[in-house]
Structure formats: structure tokens, C-alpha cells
Design a protein around this motif. Structure first.
Motif, short mmCIF file in Angstrom:
data_model
loop_
_atom_site.label_atom_id
_atom_site.label_comp_id
_atom_site.label_asym_id
_atom_site.label_seq_id
_atom_site.Cartn_x
_atom_site.Cartn_y
_atom_site.Cartn_z
N THR A 24 0.84 -1.21 0.00
CA THR A 24 0.00 0.00 0.00
C THR A 24 0.87 1.25 0.00
O THR A 24 0.61 2.22 -0.73
N THR A 104 -7.22 6.88 -4.96
CA THR A 104 -7.67 5.94 -6.00
C THR A 104 -7.67 6.64 -7.35
O THR A 104 -7.21 6.09 -8.37
N VAL A 139 -8.57 -4.17 -10.99
CA VAL A 139 -8.37 -4.04 -9.54
C VAL A 139 -9.69 -4.20 -8.81
O VAL A 139 -9.76 -4.85 -7.75
N ILE A 142 -10.49 -7.86 -8.33
CA ILE A 142 -9.67 -8.51 -7.31
C ILE A 142 -10.15 -8.13 -5.91
O ILE A 142 -10.27 -8.98 -5.03
N VAL A 143 -10.43 -6.85 -5.69
CA VAL A 143 -10.91 -6.39 -4.38
C VAL A 143 -12.27 -6.99 -4.08
O VAL A 143 -12.56 -7.34 -2.93
N VAL A 150 -6.66 -9.97 -2.42
CA VAL A 150 -5.83 -8.76 -2.49
C VAL A 150 -4.44 -9.05 -1.92
O VAL A 150 -3.42 -8.66 -2.48
N THR A 154 -1.21 -8.84 -4.08
CA THR A 154 -0.22 -7.85 -3.66
C THR A 154 1.12 -8.50 -3.41
O THR A 154 2.18 -7.94 -3.72
N ALA A 296 0.37 -0.77 -9.35
CA ALA A 296 -0.55 -1.87 -9.06
C ALA A 296 -0.62 -2.17 -7.57
O ALA A 296 -1.71 -2.36 -7.01
N SER A 297 0.52 -2.22 -6.88
CA SER A 297 0.51 -2.61 -5.47
C SER A 297 -0.17 -1.56 -4.60
O SER A 297 -0.98 -1.90 -3.73
N LEU A 300 -4.00 -1.57 -5.21
CA LEU A 300 -4.68 -2.65 -4.51
C LEU A 300 -4.87 -2.33 -3.03
O LEU A 300 -5.96 -2.50 -2.47
N THR A 303 -7.36 0.79 -2.38
CA THR A 303 -8.76 0.49 -2.66
C THR A 303 -9.33 -0.55 -1.69
O THR A 303 -10.53 -0.53 -1.40
N LEU A 304 -8.48 -1.44 -1.16
CA LEU A 304 -8.96 -2.37 -0.13
C LEU A 304 -9.38 -1.60 1.13
O LEU A 304 -10.43 -1.88 1.72
#
Length: 415
Positions: A24, A104, A139, A142-143, A150, A154, A296-297, A300, A303-304
Motif C-alpha cells: 500500500t 484511488t 483491480v 480482485i478487491v 488482495v 499484492t 498496481a501494489s 490494490l 482500494t482495499l
């Protein structure tokens, strides 16, 4: 053999939490650091990063201290409403939503920029808006699946990012010029006046606090494991940031960052500047690959945190339909924003730093104080007593003041 198996089982969950925190933090935001820190340059920026890391680590642990008094799955809405009242809950909720939504949006903007640059290198013209929107849908899927999905994705992305990081920055560090890093070309340079400007960006670059309730939900009430996740995840981020500053400030002369900032400071501009200085196609390819993994990391992880906050706020259940509703309100607004304003990455990161002072510094300190009065913090208490709470409060209020002064052009800007 039994001992070995037990160790393996206990290590695996710890790794999952560490990669969520580190993944994150270490993301697209790191690309803003050398640009906004070019005025303060390397050593002053290093001091700002270490101080920010210390304060943000402890503010995250203060959230954990309060969160452990509630059911796993309870997030900021539940804690703040109960401990601080509706007024603070409204302020905190607005700041959380603003920060996570704008981050985001920033990552959709950044992903569109760097993916478009990546496809252009393969002679495939793809508009940044299209690339960013498609990546956001991936994304979102995945979430929607689960927190575990995630974590696993990740872990894969972070592993690939670490490999490309060391391949890239091993090469970058090999090209570091001491004269460039020490800025020997300038006569009587001034650094300290630009230090305050860096603080909100440092704060935004250590943002993981939305994931603390997610870790409590993931691990249950296990403060020892979660604290280790926070410490290790943030230390990994700090170490990589320092290497990143060495690699960029040791290769790009200080005055060249003015032009990078004037072009918007997005990821592709910095990648092009590094590639131009080093004149290496192989290094440019590694930079592009690393940039994709970095976006990307963090995408993820952020947004989680937003997903779990909104699920708690609107009381959506964890069934597929409930998760679909949460995913819809998590991703739709920032996707629309990125379609309308695709080049707002640097500005978005800066404003995220302003709002994050509320829920990543000020409110955590107040939650810890209220939690100790109400519950006595039986499961976990952050060390340092009231002094640590006061330090985190001062850090948060100071960051907010810096951003406000900067917005009115009352602080020096390196130009």
C-alpha cells in the motif's frame, strides 16, 4: 518437524500482512517524492522521511489500540462515532473518503499514464484514459473477490516489484554521481527553506492507515502479529524510499527537476528524464516495468482500505452481492474523475496529504486517548504515554498548516 510446521504456518500470515502494508505504501506516490523534494534535496529530505515514518508508524498503532476494543470488521465509522461522537465522525469520515477516493483517482491517473507509455514502447497506441479505466476494472474485480485475494495478488506484485526495483536501482545506484547527489555545481545553494513543503507529500507517501482495520479483520485480535506487520511494512517502505532518492537525486541534477515539475510531475515524465540522463534502453524498460508494479501494489492496498471503510459505513454484508455494491461505490466515482481529468496525479497526492492529516494523525491520537479513558486499552497500548499522543497531534496539525500556507503561496517553492 512439528515445530518447523508451526513456524511455517505462523510466518505465512505475517507475510500477508506485511505485503499489504508495504504494498500500500510503496506505490505511485513514491514517484512524487524526488520531484517535490528537489528543493530540500537529499539530506534534508532524508530527515523529513525518517521523522514522518516514526510519526505515521505510531499513529497507525494508535488506530490498532482503539480498534482492538471492537469486533473484527469494525472500521473508522464505528470507532470514531463511539469514542469521539458524531461531529468528529463526520469530519473523519469526510477526510477518509476524500483521501482514499483521491488516492484511488491518483492511481488511476498514474496507471493510465504509465500503461499508455508502456504500450507506446511496443508501438501500440492506447489512450491514458482507456488504459487507466481498464486497469481500474481489473483491480475492482480482485478487491471484490476477498481480502485474501488482495493479499495474494499484492504479494505477487510486491515480489515482482522488489525484483525489478533492485534490478533497476542496482543499475541506477551504479550510475550515481557524488557531485550530482551533493549538488556541487551550485554555489551557496539553499535547502532548508524548502523542507516544510515536503512534509505533506511524505505523509501521503506513508499512508496505510485504512488497512489497519482490514488487518484486524484478517488476523482477529492479535496485536503482536499486527504490530509486526506495521513495523516491518513501514520499514521496508522507508528503506526503498531512501534508495529511490539516492537513485534519482544522484543521477538527475537538481535544476532539471524544475522542468519535470512544470510538465505535471507524472510518472512517465520522471521515467523519461531518468532514461534521458542515463541513455540506456534496458534501464528504461526496467523503469517502465517497475512503475507498473508500483502503481498496481498501492492501487490494490488503497482500494482495499476504501472498500472496507465503505462496507462498514453502509453496512453492506460480505456476500457477493454486498461486495458488488461496495465495489461499485468504491471505484465508480474515481474512474469518472480520471476520465474527466487524467493528468492530476501530483496535485492529487498533495491534497491527499492535507486531508490525511486528520484521519492518519489527528484522529488516531484522539482515538487512543479516548480508548484509554473508556476501555483502559487492555489488549494493547502504544508506548510513550501522553507524550507520544501529543507528538502525533503536533505532527498532524503542523502538516495541515504547511499545506494551507503552501496553497496560498506563503511558503518558498523551488523554481
Amino acid at each position: 518437524m512439528a515445530t518447523e510446521a508451526t513456524t511455517t504456518r505462523s510466518a505465512a500470515p505475517l507475510l500477508g500482512g506485511v505485503v499489504i502494508i508495504a504494498g500500500t505504501i510503496i506505490g505511485a506516490g513514491m514517484f512524487s517524492l524526488p520531484v517535490v523534494m528537489s528543493g530540500a534535496w537529499f539530506f534534508w529530505s532524508l530527515a523529513a522521511l525518517v521523522f514522518t515514518w516514526f510519526c505515521m508508524l505510531h499513529s497507525g498503532m494508535m488506530i490498532l489500540e482503539a480498534n482492538l476494543n471492537y469486533r473484527p470488521g469494525a472500521s473508522f465509522d464505528t470507532m470514531t462515532r463511539d469514542l469521539l461522537g458524531n461531529g468528529w465522525n463526520l469530519i473523519n469520515g469526510a477526510s477518509i473518503a476524500f483521501v482514499l477516493y483521491i488516492l484511488t483517482y491518483a492511481y488511476i491517473s498514474a496507471s493510465g499514464s504509465i500503461l499508455s507509455h508502456t504500450f507506446a514502447e511496443m508501438s501500440l497506441p492506447v489512450a491514458p484514459r482507456v488504459a487507466g479505466g481498464a486497469f481500474a476494472l481489473l483491480v475492482a474485480f480482485i478487491v471484490w473477490l476477498s481480502t485474501r485475494a488482495v493479499s495474494r495478488m499484492t504479494a505477487i506484485v510486491l515480489g515482482a516489484k522488489v525484483i525489478t526495483f533492485f534490478l533497476t536501482f542496482g543499475s541506477l545506484l551504479g550510475h550515481v554521481k557524488p557531485a550530482t547527489l551533493l549538488n556541487s555545481a551550485e554555489i551557496n545553494p539553499s535547502y532548508a527553506p524548502y523542507l516544510l513543503m515536503t512534509l505533506p507529500f511524505c505523509l501521503a507517501s506513508f499512508g496505510y492507515h485504512g488497512n489497519v482495520p482490514s488487518l484486524v479483520k484478517f488476523y482477529g485480535k492479535d496485536p503482536r502479529t499486527i504490530v509486526r506487520c506495521l513495523v516491518l511494512g513501514t520499514l521496508i517502505a522507508l528503506g526503498l524510499y531512501i534508495i529511490w532518492l539516492l537513485g534519482t537525486m544522484g543521477n538527475i541534477p537538481r535544476h532539471d527537476f524544475v522542468d519535470i515539475a512544470d510538465k505535471g510531475g507524472n510518472i512517465d515524465v520522471l521515467v523519461q528524464a531518468l532514461s534521458g540522463v542515463l541513455n540506456s534502453k534496458g534501464l528504461e524498460l526496467l523503469l517502465v516495468i517497475f512503475s507498473n508494479f508500483a502503481v498496481a501494489s498501492s492501487f490494490l492496498g488503497v482500494t482495499l482500505g476504501l472498500f472496507d471503510y465503505l462496507a462498514d459505513l453502509f453496512k453492506f454484508d460480505d456476500a457477493p452481492l454486498g461486495r458488488f455494491k461496495t465495489a461499485l461505490i468504491t471505484f465508480l466515482p474515481p474512474v469518472i474523475g480520471a476520465m474527466l481529468w487524467p493528468d492530476g496525479f501530483l496535485y492529487a497526492i498533495g491534497y491527499a496529504g492535507l486531508a490525511a492529516t486528520i484521519w492518519a494523525a489527528i484522529v488516531p491520537a484522539l482515538l487512543a486517548r479516548a480508548s484509554r479513558k473508556r476501555f483502559g486499552s487492555p489488549m494493547f497500548r502504544v508506548w510513550g504515554g501522553n507524550g507520544m499522543i501529543i507528538l502525533v497531534l503536533i505532527f498532524g496539525v503542523g502538516n495541515a498548516l504547511v499545506h494551507i500556507l503552501s496553497s496560498f503561496n506563503l511558503l518558498p517553492i523551488y523554481r
